[in-house]
Design an enzyme around this catalytic site. Sequence first.
Site, PDB file in Angstrom:
ATOM      1  N   LEU A 156       0.783  -0.959  -0.493  1.00  0.00           N
ATOM      2  CA  LEU A 156       0.156  -0.230   0.316  1.00  0.00           C
ATOM      3  C   LEU A 156       0.400   1.813   0.165  1.00  0.00           C
ATOM      4  O   LEU A 156       1.912   1.057   0.656  1.00  0.00           O
ATOM      5  CB  LEU A 156      -0.878  -0.550   1.401  1.00  0.00           C
ATOM      6  N   PRO A 157       0.106   2.403  -0.732  1.00  0.00           N
ATOM      7  CA  PRO A 157       1.323   3.328  -1.327  1.00  0.00           C
ATOM      8  C   PRO A 157       1.496   4.124   0.711  1.00  0.00           C
ATOM      9  O   PRO A 157       3.420   4.899   1.129  1.00  0.00           O
ATOM     10  CB  PRO A 157       0.594   4.212  -1.376  1.00  0.00           C
ATOM     11  N   THR A 217       5.886   0.877   2.216  1.00  0.00           N
ATOM     12  CA  THR A 217       6.583   1.145   2.900  1.00  0.00           C
ATOM     13  C   THR A 217       5.935   2.338   4.018  1.00  0.00           C
ATOM     14  O   THR A 217       5.916   3.410   2.954  1.00  0.00           O
ATOM     15  CB  THR A 217       7.725   1.638   1.824  1.00  0.00           C
ATOM     16  N   LYS A 224      14.650  -0.419   5.896  1.00  0.00           N
ATOM     17  CA  LYS A 224      15.167   0.576   4.147  1.00  0.00           C
ATOM     18  C   LYS A 224      14.984   1.644   3.973  1.00  0.00           C
ATOM     19  O   LYS A 224      15.450   2.662   3.316  1.00  0.00           O
ATOM     20  CB  LYS A 224      13.826   0.250   4.151  1.00  0.00           C
ATOM     21  N   LYS A 281       9.669  10.601  -0.921  1.00  0.00           N
ATOM     22  CA  LYS A 281       8.796  10.256   0.026  1.00  0.00           C
ATOM     23  C   LYS A 281       9.691   9.107   0.685  1.00  0.00           C
ATOM     24  O   LYS A 281       9.613   9.715   2.501  1.00  0.00           O
ATOM     25  CB  LYS A 281       8.139   9.121  -0.774  1.00  0.00           C
TER      26      LYS A 281
END
EC number: 1.1.1.31
Lengths: 327, 327, 327, 327
Positions: free
Chosen positions: D87-88, D121, D198, D273
């Site tokens: 998902l975003p 992420t 990450k 982002k």
Amino acid sequence: MLARRFYSSVASKPTIGFVGLGQMGFPMAANLMKKTGSPFVVFDAFPATASKFVENAKDLKAQNQSVSVAATPRDLAAQCDVIVTMLPAGPHVKSVYLDAETGLLAGIKGRNNVLLVDSSTIDVATSKHVAETVGNAGAVMLDAPVSGGTLGAEAGTLTFMVGSPSVTTFNTVKDTILVHMGKNIVHCGTVGNGQVAKICNNMMLGISMVAASETMNLGVRLGMDPKLLAGIINTSSGRCWSTDTYNPCPGVLPNVPASRDYTGGFGTSLMAKDLSLAVSAAHESKSTVTLGAVAHQIYNQVSSQKEFKNKDFSSVYKWLNDNQEKI
Amino acid sequence: MLARRFYSSVASKPTIGFVGLGQMGFPMAANLMKKTGSPFVVFDAFPATASKFVENAKDLKAQNQSVSVAATPRDLAAQCDVIVTMLPAGPHVKSVYLDAETGLLAGIKGRNNVLLVDSSTIDVATSKHVAETVGNAGAVMLDAPVSGGTLGAEAGTLTFMVGSPSVTTFNTVKDTILVHMGKNIVHCGTVGNGQVAKICNNMMLGISMVAASETMNLGVRLGMDPKLLAGIINTSSGRCWSTDTYNPCPGVLPNVPASRDYTGGFGTSLMAKDLSLAVSAAHESKSTVTLGAVAHQIYNQVSSQKEFKNKDFSSVYKWLNDNQEKI
Amino acid sequence: MLARRFYSSVASKPTIGFVGLGQMGFPMAANLMKKTGSPFVVFDAFPATASKFVENAKDLKAQNQSVSVAATPRDLAAQCDVIVTMLPAGPHVKSVYLDAETGLLAGIKGRNNVLLVDSSTIDVATSKHVAETVGNAGAVMLDAPVSGGTLGAEAGTLTFMVGSPSVTTFNTVKDTILVHMGKNIVHCGTVGNGQVAKICNNMMLGISMVAASETMNLGVRLGMDPKLLAGIINTSSGRCWSTDTYNPCPGVLPNVPASRDYTGGFGTSLMAKDLSLAVSAAHESKSTVTLGAVAHQIYNQVSSQKEFKNKDFSSVYKWLNDNQEKI
Amino acid sequence: MLARRFYSSVASKPTIGFVGLGQMGFPMAANLMKKTGSPFVVFDAFPATASKFVENAKDLKAQNQSVSVAATPRDLAAQCDVIVTMLPAGPHVKSVYLDAETGLLAGIKGRNNVLLVDSSTIDVATSKHVAETVGNAGAVMLDAPVSGGTLGAEAGTLTFMVGSPSVTTFNTVKDTILVHMGKNIVHCGTVGNGQVAKICNNMMLGISMVAASETMNLGVRLGMDPKLLAGIINTSSGRCWSTDTYNPCPGVLPNVPASRDYTGGFGTSLMAKDLSLAVSAAHESKSTVTLGAVAHQIYNQVSSQKEFKNKDFSSVYKWLNDNQEKI
């Protein structure tokens, strides 16, 4: 003491020399020449510029004021009681004052009542070094960088930030020389402090202008009316000269560069130069100026762009605005 | 229209609720209670705090002013005509207003003439979201973050930056509520704009304070007298509130935190929080705030240190000064 | 061509001069003297240092290798075929090479087969200016700054980044001179490019090291095991020399400064100096180096602190760690 | 233990659910479906996308593999043994997992042997909060964000950075699920650490790429050949993935975005982002990430421009180059 020496040495009017007839120096010299009526000698690295200055002064010459061009700074110094210099950067100042063959110092040998005033904006270290060398040779050099731009130079309304070895010397130079080119003449302490005051003020200014641009841009993008936002900030703790007197957002204030497509004013390249001097002085003195360094890079980048290199330094607002997604 | 609804609904004095009795909320609520004489209901996440508030109010109770503690925000809302909230961050606001079981909105169901005023400083997105949800339920929420610190809260001299759906509602809230806690009450436009104005002003302020600290520190290390330097900047283009009203260099101004070892004032952690809100809002709106982001990191670092975490935000000057070679 | 001139002019062994016997220059000169067996002349601004160098060489003198001290760079140049200089900064290089009375150039007048090699790390502009002046006088100067620190200087394992007017000259200098002091000798193009390569590499390095420190610190504070985190980064796109070879987090790698309290290695002040050169070169060439400028300020600040000024540049990790709230 | 529960519960093949069929999720789900042969259920916020996925799978359905669309995440969960989500951003994850009416958790009530794997992420705080809530309900959620982009998603060669409550669970998920979508599957420690690994790697990467761009740009403008400069850096201490594997300067390396006008690769917006997540996590954990914050602002600005928003993140080199005076 020096002041006394100075006055006693110039029976009637002192002969004044001016080195550096660029965009700032030319109108400054013109005002000084006209308002003092003193015998005047000029030098510029471009002989044509010096000739043009003398040509422009033919009315004064007709009234018997002597105006001439010197072949070198040394020749100029040999004829003058007071010398003002207005040069682009430290290496020019070093060369004009100290060159063994052609420099000012070589021309005043033995006459220790000559006053030298450097109005260039240069690095503090060079300014102090040159002043010290001049001092060791028995003469006196003051640093007196200006703010106010070419408009101030033409109108004779510059601000001078003056470093002087004594209050008496400051007063002498102020009353006989600087007052003819400027309106606000501030004693900043000892020699070199004129430069310090200028780069400190301009570093503060450069950071504030970027901050004002970021803030106004953020507020507008979040939906605030720019005049309303400026009004709130200007009556609160965020208030600064860059928000209340020179707001970078078009339409907020009527008579500022932002409201005439950022024409006129103080160029982005000049701000980049002054911030570079501040960052170098910070390095020399082991001081930390993180925001100063970032503002320097921003003006480096903005002033490198064709569209902005000749614009007022408040155009950093437009640069932010152009480089973002439309909302 | 809402104002009319509001007035017609409160025959005599409206019942006022206050949620969040922390360092700011406690004195704000105390002023509001005393100056309005209204029936008063409070809630705090720590029941002991709410009890203490009521205990402190026994004089008012003796004069027949009703003061009580609610079990939940929902219970509080069920009894009140106007509700003021003062909470630490966005998630608290979301939960206090919107929790299905215990939230304010659940408590005002069906009564669409209740006015809600959130004085918390939170992120713009949450503020707009909660206001919209409240609006969809038929009530009205205004955002009205403050500046002025705990001293302003106690003295009733806070500045309120108010986002309101209409001028009439703004005037109603101002005259009946905010005027009892603050002195300077500014209408910043529609709902959410109170937060926008506050973070914009405080981002400008945070950057200016770091800039003023870097500038004063640089000048002093280059040999300038700090008062002289401040005087020059304050009459020049580098002038700002952080140099002329709240100068961070000890000894320049008499009655500022810098001159009392940075005690009192606005803490470094609060500035770190406000800069974080500004950086987040910039990210959301795809705006660039490079200096804002660097100032944020600097306050993050300063406020993380034991020595500075409870000091005024002008102590960034001392932090710079401590962390450099002595000259 | 020059190489041919050079060889034909030195029947047996060329006489070698070395100017600048500091922490780097002293062991470099010692290696060069011992490995070439050439007649050797030295100069240092501190005569005692030069005397000590000769004193240390008495074994070589006993074997009939000539080792002497010159009174000035000019006197040194008058006796030498090849001259290596290792000086602290641009002004020293300018003065040692170009001073009209005492400079190297004055000592080689008329002998245009002298090779000059400057191993100082200085600003690109000065390096190019001095090389050009030397070139105009008919001699050849190469810039050959080093990396590898005092350990590399002693072991003769330095890396030389060499700017040379031709490949032939580079090869001559490499084979007859540099190979005796270093292991990795790289031709970076024309004169001045040695400096460019060095400041570019070291700017990249300085930024990477701060980045590695911020990253390791962030990960550890968010709960990651530092070795595990380093392992992941080192097999991913975040990999760099500062994470996989010289990790700044104690305990991640065995034989690095981070694992011996940041002793040894490359000092924070040297990194501050190199970043300063990079920022200045960027200003001169109107290039933007925002991260370079911020890293410069960080090393300025770190290297100004008593605790860190003599530590390895990876101690920026410890500095971050010391200046934050414990978790 | 959980692994045992998991295996014992799925006699033959477990039913797999996949939520989020965007640019990454769609090819990931396709690989997972094809390679496992498991019964498959999908959900996407856009029903048309889910239908298209099933339509694409008609060959598999012809071979009797069950593929269907669920009406809500809750309905999906009710049918599945393993669920992968892609998902975003944080709010989507929170809603898909925890919404009381439609969320995954509501669909697995009572079945505590369901495995949930979130490959989004997102911010560390949300990831940990959701995992904890899932855990409290008796199920297990792992975070497993990926790197490798859409090409890696299609080729099934992604890297997974996995936070898992135990090694056994990690191995189960790796062998039965992740291995079908990726090549490099790394255990980063406990739940949440996948996200930490990450954002740490990507913050390091984002800073390195800006640094590599500044460095290459500076060197080229000072007259260095870019391949030569890259070669020197890549064998020195400035070496990093952004210089030796993905150099941002066109022509230095053959098969990188820089050599095909910055098409393909990892977009500037995605880097903006990830840097935003790193800066937020730093704020939450009171860590200082000054270079991370500046790199974030740079990617904010670059990704906001029409010309760069769809370009690879190494295009920051081109952005620097476009915005400067030509030399």
